[in-house]
Design a protein around this motif. Structure first.
Motif, PDB file in Angstrom:
ATOM      1  N   LYS A 279      28.113 -17.904  -1.062  1.00 53.25           N
ATOM      2  CA  LYS A 279      29.280 -19.084  -0.963  1.00 53.25           C
ATOM      3  C   LYS A 279      28.643 -19.957  -0.026  1.00 53.25           C
ATOM      4  CE  LYS A 279      33.011 -17.116  -1.284  1.00 53.25           C
ATOM      5  NZ  LYS A 279      34.481 -16.473  -0.867  1.00 53.25           N
ATOM      6  N   THR A 280      28.525 -19.416   1.490  1.00 55.26           N
ATOM      7  CA  THR A 280      28.124 -20.576   2.593  1.00 55.26           C
ATOM      8  C   THR A 280      26.819 -21.233   2.031  1.00 55.26           C
ATOM      9  OG1 THR A 280      28.770 -18.773   3.880  1.00 55.26           O
ATOM     10  CG2 THR A 280      27.312 -20.576   4.728  1.00 55.26           C
ATOM     11  N   ILE A 281      25.985 -20.802   1.502  1.00 56.09           N
ATOM     12  CA  ILE A 281      24.711 -21.767   1.058  1.00 56.09           C
ATOM     13  C   ILE A 281      25.313 -22.811  -0.150  1.00 56.09           C
ATOM     14  CG2 ILE A 281      22.558 -21.593  -0.223  1.00 56.09           C
ATOM     15  CD1 ILE A 281      22.481 -20.360   2.749  1.00 56.09           C
ATOM     16  N   ILE A 282      25.914 -22.339  -0.946  1.00 57.40           N
ATOM     17  CA  ILE A 282      26.613 -23.456  -1.794  1.00 57.40           C
ATOM     18  C   ILE A 282      27.085 -24.531  -1.178  1.00 57.40           C
ATOM     19  CG2 ILE A 282      28.357 -23.766  -3.739  1.00 57.40           C
ATOM     20  CD1 ILE A 282      27.251 -20.970  -4.767  1.00 57.40           C
TER      21      ILE A 282
ATOM     22  N   LEU B 123      24.901 -26.536   0.641  1.00 53.42           N
ATOM     23  CA  LEU B 123      23.850 -27.591  -0.215  1.00 53.42           C
ATOM     24  C   LEU B 123      24.746 -28.811  -0.745  1.00 53.42           C
ATOM     25  CD1 LEU B 123      21.698 -24.931  -2.167  1.00 53.42           C
ATOM     26  CD2 LEU B 123      21.118 -26.403  -0.073  1.00 53.42           C
ATOM     27  N   THR B 124      25.976 -28.497  -0.827  1.00 54.83           N
ATOM     28  CA  THR B 124      27.007 -29.655  -1.378  1.00 54.83           C
ATOM     29  C   THR B 124      27.685 -30.383  -0.121  1.00 54.83           C
ATOM     30  OG1 THR B 124      28.819 -27.983  -1.332  1.00 54.83           O
ATOM     31  CG2 THR B 124      27.544 -28.363  -3.379  1.00 54.83           C
ATOM     32  N   GLY B 125      27.214 -29.913   0.949  1.00 52.37           N
ATOM     33  CA  GLY B 125      27.688 -30.879   1.882  1.00 52.37           C
ATOM     34  C   GLY B 125      29.076 -30.638   2.533  1.00 52.37           C
ATOM     35  N   ARG B 126      29.616 -29.579   2.309  1.00 52.23           N
ATOM     36  CA  ARG B 126      31.155 -29.345   2.706  1.00 52.23           C
ATOM     37  C   ARG B 126      31.103 -28.277   3.810  1.00 52.23           C
ATOM     38  NH1 ARG B 126      33.588 -27.436  -2.893  1.00 52.23           N
ATOM     39  NH2 ARG B 126      31.587 -26.291  -3.274  1.00 52.23           N
TER      40      ARG B 126
ATOM     41  N   ALA C  70      33.161 -19.231  10.091  1.00 52.40           N
ATOM     42  CA  ALA C  70      34.278 -18.956   9.089  1.00 52.40           C
ATOM     43  C   ALA C  70      33.676 -18.547   7.697  1.00 52.40           C
ATOM     44  CB  ALA C  70      35.302 -20.048   9.443  1.00 52.40           C
ATOM     45  N   LEU C  71      32.728 -19.262   7.215  1.00 51.88           N
ATOM     46  CA  LEU C  71      32.468 -19.113   5.799  1.00 51.88           C
ATOM     47  C   LEU C  71      31.605 -17.838   5.667  1.00 51.88           C
ATOM     48  CD1 LEU C  71      31.361 -22.674   4.482  1.00 51.88           C
ATOM     49  CD2 LEU C  71      32.945 -21.136   3.431  1.00 51.88           C
ATOM     50  N   LEU C  72      30.734 -17.516   6.758  1.00 47.59           N
ATOM     51  CA  LEU C  72      30.143 -16.518   6.439  1.00 47.59           C
ATOM     52  C   LEU C  72      30.815 -14.919   6.753  1.00 47.59           C
ATOM     53  CD1 LEU C  72      26.932 -17.484   8.518  1.00 47.59           C
ATOM     54  CD2 LEU C  72      27.107 -16.697   6.048  1.00 47.59           C
TER      55      LEU C  72
ATOM     56  N   GLY D 295      36.384 -19.949  -3.665  1.00 42.92           N
ATOM     57  CA  GLY D 295      34.866 -20.365  -3.691  1.00 42.92           C
ATOM     58  C   GLY D 295      34.078 -19.456  -4.427  1.00 42.92           C
ATOM     59  N   MET D 296      33.002 -20.028  -4.891  1.00 43.99           N
ATOM     60  CA  MET D 296      31.915 -19.098  -5.701  1.00 43.99           C
ATOM     61  C   MET D 296      30.843 -18.478  -5.029  1.00 43.99           C
ATOM     62  SD  MET D 296      30.493 -18.570  -8.778  1.00 43.99           S
ATOM     63  CE  MET D 296      31.110 -19.576 -10.064  1.00 43.99           C
ATOM     64  N   PRO D 297      30.757 -17.312  -5.117  1.00 39.87           N
ATOM     65  CA  PRO D 297      31.316 -16.039  -5.757  1.00 39.87           C
ATOM     66  C   PRO D 297      32.556 -15.507  -5.200  1.00 39.87           C
ATOM     67  CG  PRO D 297      29.268 -15.233  -5.020  1.00 39.87           C
ATOM     68  CD  PRO D 297      29.442 -16.551  -4.536  1.00 39.87           C
TER      69      PRO D 297
END
Length: 159
Positions: free
Chosen positions: A32-35, A38-41, A50-52, A58-60
């Motif tokens: 999810k963090t990589i996505i 890569l999308t600049g979000r 926080a994402l990690l 989000g996906m997945p």
């Protein structure tokens, strides 16, 4: 024979059931963090951490990955006819239903309330403070999380 608390903790932490559940959750969060990267979000390091660690949506779906890995590894270890496997299946269904249904609906409702409140605030009708928008999952996000959990549970059970 007497088993020490340290030995019990060691056995718990090395259990294929525990390892498959934790690994699938962390792996889903990593994907999810990589996505998002890569999308600049991702705006800053705090958001990246926080994402990690705990950001939902989000996906997945990390929740779906965790419960599917848990259920799969329990099925391998205890058998699909065991009471604990049936409990895990029911728990998995509740988590998936919550992820794709209840939490998603709540998030969409919160978004609508925030838009309505902002419009009324701009017109001077009322003071408004935005409500938190809970991020649920789209069905595809849950499905991919389930597949990730299934394959992770199989890998930790067979290997």
């Amino acid at each position: 024979m007497f088993i020490t608390m340290r030995e019990q903790l060691y056995s718990f932490l090395l259990s294929p059931v525990f390892l498959s559940a934790m690994f699938s959750c962390f792996f889903a969060q990593f994907i999810k963090t990589i996505i998002k990267l890569l999308t600049g979000r991702v705006n800053d390091l705090k958001e990246l951490i926080a994402l990690l660690l705990w950001r939902t949506g989000g996906m997945p779906s990390s929740h779906s990955a965790l419960v599917c890995a848990l259920t799969t590894s329990i099925g391998f270890r205890s058998g699909v006819d065991s009471d604990i496997f049936i409990l895990a299946c029911c728990f998995t269904l509740v988590v998936i239903r919550d992820a794709v249904g209840v939490r998603r609906a709540s998030g969409l409702q919160a978004r609508c309330l925030n838009e309505l409140g902002k419009n009324l605030h701009q017109k001077g009708v009322l003071e408004f403070q935005a409500v938190k928008e809970v991020h649920g999952h789209a069905p595809l996000e849950v499905f991919v999380g389930c597949l990730l959990g299934l394959f992770t549970g199989i890998a930790f059970s067979v290997l």
